[in-house]
Write a protein that holds these residues in place. Structure first.
Motif, PDB file in Angstrom:
ATOM      1  N   UNK A   6       0.739  -1.102   0.333  1.00 49.44           N
ATOM      2  CA  UNK A   6       0.312  -0.319   0.285  1.00 49.44           C
ATOM      3  C   UNK A   6       1.037   0.945  -0.246  1.00 49.44           C
ATOM      4  N   UNK A   7       1.750   0.927   0.820  1.00 45.65           N
ATOM      5  CA  UNK A   7       2.760   2.227   0.929  1.00 45.65           C
ATOM      6  C   UNK A   7       3.464   2.441  -0.540  1.00 45.65           C
ATOM      7  N   UNK A   8       4.104   1.525  -1.144  1.00 47.07           N
ATOM      8  CA  UNK A   8       4.353   1.808  -2.030  1.00 47.07           C
ATOM      9  C   UNK A   8       3.724   1.958  -3.138  1.00 47.07           C
ATOM     10  N   UNK A   9       2.391   1.619  -3.584  1.00 49.44           N
ATOM     11  CA  UNK A   9       1.584   2.096  -4.572  1.00 49.44           C
ATOM     12  C   UNK A   9       0.998   3.385  -4.172  1.00 49.44           C
ATOM     13  N   UNK A  10       0.919   4.162  -2.925  1.00 47.03           N
ATOM     14  CA  UNK A  10       0.386   5.458  -2.820  1.00 47.03           C
ATOM     15  C   UNK A  10       1.277   6.290  -2.790  1.00 47.03           C
ATOM     16  N   UNK A  11       3.143   5.768  -2.697  1.00 43.65           N
ATOM     17  CA  UNK A  11       4.120   6.966  -2.854  1.00 43.65           C
ATOM     18  C   UNK A  11       3.910   6.753  -4.671  1.00 43.65           C
ATOM     19  N   UNK A  12       4.097   5.256  -5.328  1.00 47.00           N
ATOM     20  CA  UNK A  12       4.500   5.570  -6.822  1.00 47.00           C
ATOM     21  C   UNK A  12       3.208   6.637  -6.983  1.00 47.00           C
ATOM     22  N   UNK A  13       2.316   6.565  -6.719  1.00 42.52           N
ATOM     23  CA  UNK A  13       1.424   7.579  -6.970  1.00 42.52           C
ATOM     24  C   UNK A  13       1.402   8.834  -6.956  1.00 42.52           C
ATOM     25  N   UNK A  14       2.153   9.545  -5.809  1.00 39.48           N
ATOM     26  CA  UNK A  14       2.379  10.928  -5.415  1.00 39.48           C
ATOM     27  C   UNK A  14       1.544  11.096  -4.134  1.00 39.48           C
ATOM     28  N   UNK A  15       0.195  10.697  -3.855  1.00 38.74           N
ATOM     29  CA  UNK A  15       0.256  10.765  -2.884  1.00 38.74           C
ATOM     30  C   UNK A  15       0.667  10.741  -1.356  1.00 38.74           C
TER      31      UNK A  15
END
Length: 350
Positions: free
Chosen positions: A136-145
């Motif tokens: 989850x952290x990787x996905x949200x980080x990749x999406x700039x959130x």
């Protein structure tokens, strides 16, 4: 001695009272039906007007009802909320800027808000079922959130959010939020911080918990943490919805006789990687999450379970299976058996 006539009179009075009560109930029901039907009609059919409004991100059904009533788009807030519940539309309403019309019925208004409005300041993200906090952290980080490190810090301990979410008080001291950030599609403002995003996901878990899990927990001899832990294992093991309750039953049956769960998913969590095939060395890893060498459930969830797995955890199938193995037919289905001998001899192609 009571006379026969007096007894008859008493019986007649009771009958009359029942008739009056039944008639009263019927009148009340019919009155409500008429009241409901009147209040789902458009506010103004003959002189419809377009009305622009904003539904802020995170608005509850109560808040949305209040906005619509203030704008003159609905007749009654309570009827709006009843209509939402009646059609299971409570979780479908979306934020954004809308242009609605006073000539729209309640059904049309709900359908329009469910589509979502325009809002350039909103960003949408989706967390799939079975994700771990690190995913989850990787996905949200990749999406700039989010800032990944800050997100992981805030989710590392329930203490940061338990004052706002009472269900977190049921978890172990110092427990992380692994398994409790509900997997779904979310809308957030682009300037939302890590805490606000986490709270939004916890709020969705709380809604599912109160609506589908809490009542059924009474028949389970498991804590909330254990139920979500079981659900997370079901999520990682099940590939088909029609097998979730069967897999739930297998693990619960094993727990009852103090037999190790022997879940590959828990070993993968202990390894920190999702290997397609585990070898004997993997199943011997020294970890409290290794259910090959430890009996009982792991200390906490191994992933974020979706609603179907959570429901399956508290509604296991009524079967006495103790084993299951994957079929080799590409369907993701499993063969379920009662004894180890049946398990070994099960044809993986049937």
């Amino acid at each position: 001695m009571v006379s026969i006539n007096k007894l008859k009179n008493n019986k007649n009075k009771i009958k009359l009272g029942l008739y009056i009560m039944i008639i009263f109930i019927i009148v009340v029901i019919l009155s409500f039906i008429i009241y409901y039907r009147n209040n789902i009609l458009p506010v103004s059919i003959n002189n419809p007007k377009d009305i622009s409004l904003e539904i802020p991100v995170g608005s509850s059904p109560n808040k949305i009802a209040a906005i619509l009533k203030e704008k003159g788009l609905i007749r009654n807030e309570l009827i709006f909320k009843i209509a939402l519940k009646k059609n299971n539309d409570e979780d479908k309403l979306k934020a954004g800027y809308f242009t609605l019309n006073t000539g729209m019925s309640l059904k049309e208004i709900i359908a329009e808000i469910s589509k979502g409005g325009e809002n350039k300041n909103v960003q949408i993200f989706t967390i799939p079922e079975g994700y771990e906090l690190r995913h989850i952290s990787e996905k949200l980080s990749d999406e700039g959130l989010v800032d990944k490190d800050e997100f992981l810090k805030l989710t590392s301990d329930k203490k940061y959010f338990e004052d706002k979410f009472s269900f977190l008080k049921e978890l172990n001291e110092g427990q992380s939020l692994e398994g409790f950030l509900f997997p779904s599609t979310y809308e957030v403002y682009t300037n939302s911080n890590e805490k606000q995003i986490i709270e939004k996901m916890l709020l969705q878990f709380e809604r599912i918990y109160k609506k589908d899990i809490k009542e059924n927990m009474n028949k389970m001899d498991l804590s909330l943490n254990e139920i979500v832990t079981l659900a997370s294992i079901i999520e990682r093991e099940a590939k088909r919805d029609d097998e979730r309750e069967l897999i739930s039953a297998v693990f619960l049956n094993r727990l009852k006789i103090d037999k190790p769960l022997e879940s590959c998913a828990t070993v993968q969590y202990a390894l920190g990687e999702r290997k397609e095939v585990l070898d004997s060395k993997d199943t011997e890893i020294q970890s409290e999450y290794n259910t090959y060498i430890h009996t009982g459930l792991p200390p906490a969830p191994i992933a974020t379970p979706g609603k179907k797995s959570l429901v399956a955890a508290v509604n296991p199938a009524d079967v006495d299976y103790l084993y299951f193995r994957t079929k080799e037919d590409g369907t993701g289905a499993h063969t379920f058996t009662r004894t180890y001998e049946e398990h070994l001899n099960a044809d993986p192609n049937k």
